[in-house]
Design a protein around this motif. Structure first.
Motif, mmCIF file in Angstrom:
data_model
loop_
_atom_site.group_PDB
_atom_site.id
_atom_site.type_symbol
_atom_site.label_atom_id
_atom_site.label_comp_id
_atom_site.label_asym_id
_atom_site.label_seq_id
_atom_site.Cartn_x
_atom_site.Cartn_y
_atom_site.Cartn_z
ATOM 1 N N GLU A 181 6.911 -5.513 1.515
ATOM 2 C CA GLU A 181 6.457 -4.874 2.740
ATOM 3 C C GLU A 181 5.479 -3.722 2.518
ATOM 4 O O GLU A 181 4.629 -3.459 3.363
ATOM 5 C CB GLU A 181 7.707 -4.418 3.495
ATOM 6 C CG GLU A 181 7.490 -4.158 4.933
ATOM 7 C CD GLU A 181 7.459 -2.677 5.196
ATOM 8 O OE1 GLU A 181 6.531 -2.259 5.886
ATOM 9 O OE2 GLU A 181 8.326 -1.951 4.686
ATOM 10 N N ASP A 182 5.573 -3.045 1.369
ATOM 11 C CA ASP A 182 4.604 -1.961 1.110
ATOM 12 C C ASP A 182 3.169 -2.487 1.178
ATOM 13 O O ASP A 182 2.261 -1.776 1.589
ATOM 14 C CB ASP A 182 4.823 -1.353 -0.288
ATOM 15 C CG ASP A 182 6.112 -0.552 -0.389
ATOM 16 O OD1 ASP A 182 7.194 -1.142 -0.249
ATOM 17 O OD2 ASP A 182 6.027 0.674 -0.613
ATOM 18 N N CYS A 183 2.983 -3.736 0.711
ATOM 19 C CA CYS A 183 1.614 -4.301 0.691
ATOM 20 C C CYS A 183 1.074 -4.454 2.108
ATOM 21 O O CYS A 183 -0.110 -4.212 2.359
ATOM 22 C CB CYS A 183 1.617 -5.637 -0.038
ATOM 23 S SG CYS A 183 1.950 -5.429 -1.793
ATOM 24 N N THR A 217 4.401 8.640 2.612
ATOM 25 C CA THR A 217 5.260 8.238 1.494
ATOM 26 C C THR A 217 6.110 7.045 1.932
ATOM 27 O O THR A 217 6.845 7.128 2.919
ATOM 28 C CB THR A 217 6.167 9.399 1.024
ATOM 29 O OG1 THR A 217 7.078 9.744 2.059
ATOM 30 C CG2 THR A 217 5.345 10.618 0.645
ATOM 31 N N ILE A 218 5.966 5.961 1.188
ATOM 32 C CA ILE A 218 6.702 4.741 1.557
ATOM 33 C C ILE A 218 7.532 4.236 0.373
ATOM 34 O O ILE A 218 7.881 3.065 0.301
ATOM 35 C CB ILE A 218 5.753 3.667 2.139
ATOM 36 C CG1 ILE A 218 4.626 3.306 1.163
ATOM 37 C CG2 ILE A 218 5.165 4.133 3.461
ATOM 38 C CD1 ILE A 218 3.708 2.167 1.666
ATOM 39 N N GLY A 219 7.803 5.143 -0.539
ATOM 40 C CA GLY A 219 8.694 4.855 -1.664
ATOM 41 C C GLY A 219 9.544 6.091 -1.912
ATOM 42 O O GLY A 219 9.499 7.054 -1.140
ATOM 43 N N THR A 259 3.551 4.959 -2.952
ATOM 44 C CA THR A 259 4.187 3.673 -2.651
ATOM 45 C C THR A 259 4.792 3.018 -3.894
ATOM 46 O O THR A 259 4.392 3.298 -5.019
ATOM 47 C CB THR A 259 3.139 2.720 -1.998
ATOM 48 O OG1 THR A 259 3.660 1.401 -1.891
ATOM 49 C CG2 THR A 259 1.852 2.645 -2.811
ATOM 50 N N ASP A 260 5.724 2.076 -3.650
ATOM 51 C CA ASP A 260 6.376 1.323 -4.738
ATOM 52 C C ASP A 260 6.237 -0.173 -4.434
ATOM 53 O O ASP A 260 7.209 -0.867 -4.194
ATOM 54 C CB ASP A 260 7.865 1.715 -4.844
ATOM 55 C CG ASP A 260 8.626 1.535 -3.535
ATOM 56 O OD1 ASP A 260 7.988 1.415 -2.464
ATOM 57 O OD2 ASP A 260 9.871 1.493 -3.582
ATOM 58 N N PRO A 261 4.997 -0.673 -4.436
ATOM 59 C CA PRO A 261 4.776 -2.022 -3.898
ATOM 60 C C PRO A 261 5.322 -3.153 -4.752
ATOM 61 O O PRO A 261 4.900 -3.357 -5.887
ATOM 62 C CB PRO A 261 3.251 -2.122 -3.780
ATOM 63 C CG PRO A 261 2.720 -1.149 -4.769
ATOM 64 C CD PRO A 261 3.747 -0.067 -4.933
#
Ligand code: RIB
Ligand code: CA
Length: 322
Positions: free
Chosen positions: A19-21, A128-130, A7-9
């Protein structure tokens, strides 16, 4: 399902989409998922910001036992220069949580990914969210990595709808197209949760309202993080309309039935002048067979049970903050 979240929070403010959080919180509050660890990648914000944000967020959630590992600071693609200035700008705009450094001896995200997957063959799914920088490097460094992964559920790309950072590209893929291409070519089962479905999701105004009206330590912090970003988006676009991209990818890990997928061959444009980072999605089997002569490499989400997702998000993310 045992997952690692890459992620890239961002933390909101003006620095980036917080939104990653939410997605991390959704994963932690989902009984279907066991979060083994969180790896941080460049993307929305520089890695040191992403690292500090994740650590701070886990503290607020009372889940500091979940390990966080810092990863790669720049993309592997030749977009490095462009992405460097993006990250510098984002880094300057975002100042909400205290800076933190990984402890001496903490593993690098890429080492952690390789070790965790190799030690648990067939067990670990990456959400994977980044951008895919960490994952691509793990694959290049250790060929067993892809073979031993259970799969990748990826927030990234778009099949039949336009991009969101350029007319052709979605942000996570655009931020490191070569890395994304490497991952699509790695031979690992991929579920692509792209803009086709993510744009059906929304951070409802009523949810933000509810958080503002019921101040807890957590809700106060979230409102503080989200409000400048909402205002910034509204001023730029006429409407804030925040999508819950990353949360949908996590929700799909917990409840795959939320989306309907179709098999496809996905190629990432890595050389185009205007289309860099586009996910060219061959859904048509005849085109795959005759024109590109490529096998299926992803299941692409094309429809989502949006209402069910929104209810899940409300019950596992918004309500627990009140
Ligand atoms: O395109 C959506 C992606 O980029 C999400 O991962 C979100 O965090 C945004 O920055
Ligand atoms: Ca993200």
């Amino acid at each position: 399902m045992r997952i690692v979240i890459d992620t890239d929070p961002a933390m909101g403010s003006l620095g980036g989409d917080p939104e990653d959080c939410f997605a991390i919180m959704l994963a932690l509050n989902s009984p279907e998922l066991q979060v083994e660890g969180i790896t941080i990648v460049q993307g929305n914000v520089p890695v040191d910001h992403g690292y500090a944000n994740a650590v701070h967020w886990l503290e607020l959630l009372g889940r500091s036992e979940v390990p966080v590992m810092a990863g790669l600071e720049l993309p592997m693609s030749p977009v490095r220069r462009r992405q460097r200035s993006w990250l510098e700008l984002r880094g300057k705009l975002e100042r909400l949580v205290p800076r933190r450094q990984p402890a001496a001896g903490d593993p690098h995200a890429v080492d952690y990914l390789i070790q965790t997957v190799l030690e648990n063959p067939g067990e670990i799914t990456l959400v994977t969210i980044g951008p895919l920088t960490n994952v691509a490097l793990a694959h290049l460094r250790e060929r067993e990595f892809a073979r031993r992964l259970a799969g990748v559920i990826m927030m990234g790309g778009s099949a039949v709808v336009p991009g969101n950072i350029t007319p052709m590209a979605e942000f996570n893929i655009w931020s490191d197209p070569d890395a994304a291409s490497i991952v699509f070519e790695a031979g690992v089962p991929i579920t692509m949760v792209g803009l086709d479905v993510c744009h059906e999701t929304h951070l409802e105004e009523s949810s933000v309202q509810m958080l503002s009206e019921n101040p807890t330590e957590l809700s106060r912090f979230v409102v503080q993080a989200v409000t400048p970003w909402i205002k910034f988006r509204a001023a730029a676009n006429g409407s804030a309309d925040l999508h819950l991209y990353d949360s949908l990818a996590v929700a799909v890990a917990a409840k795959p039935e939320l989306v309907t997928t179709q098999e496809a061959f996905v190629a990432v444009e890595t050389e185009g002048r205007h289309c860099e980072g586009a996910t060219v999605t061959y859904l048509d089997p005849t085109l795959r067979k005759i024109l590109v002569k490529r096998d299926v490499n992803a299941q692409v989400a094309l429809e989502v049970r949006a209402q069910e997702f929104q209810e899940l998000f409300e019950s596992r993310v918004i309500k627990p903050m009140l």
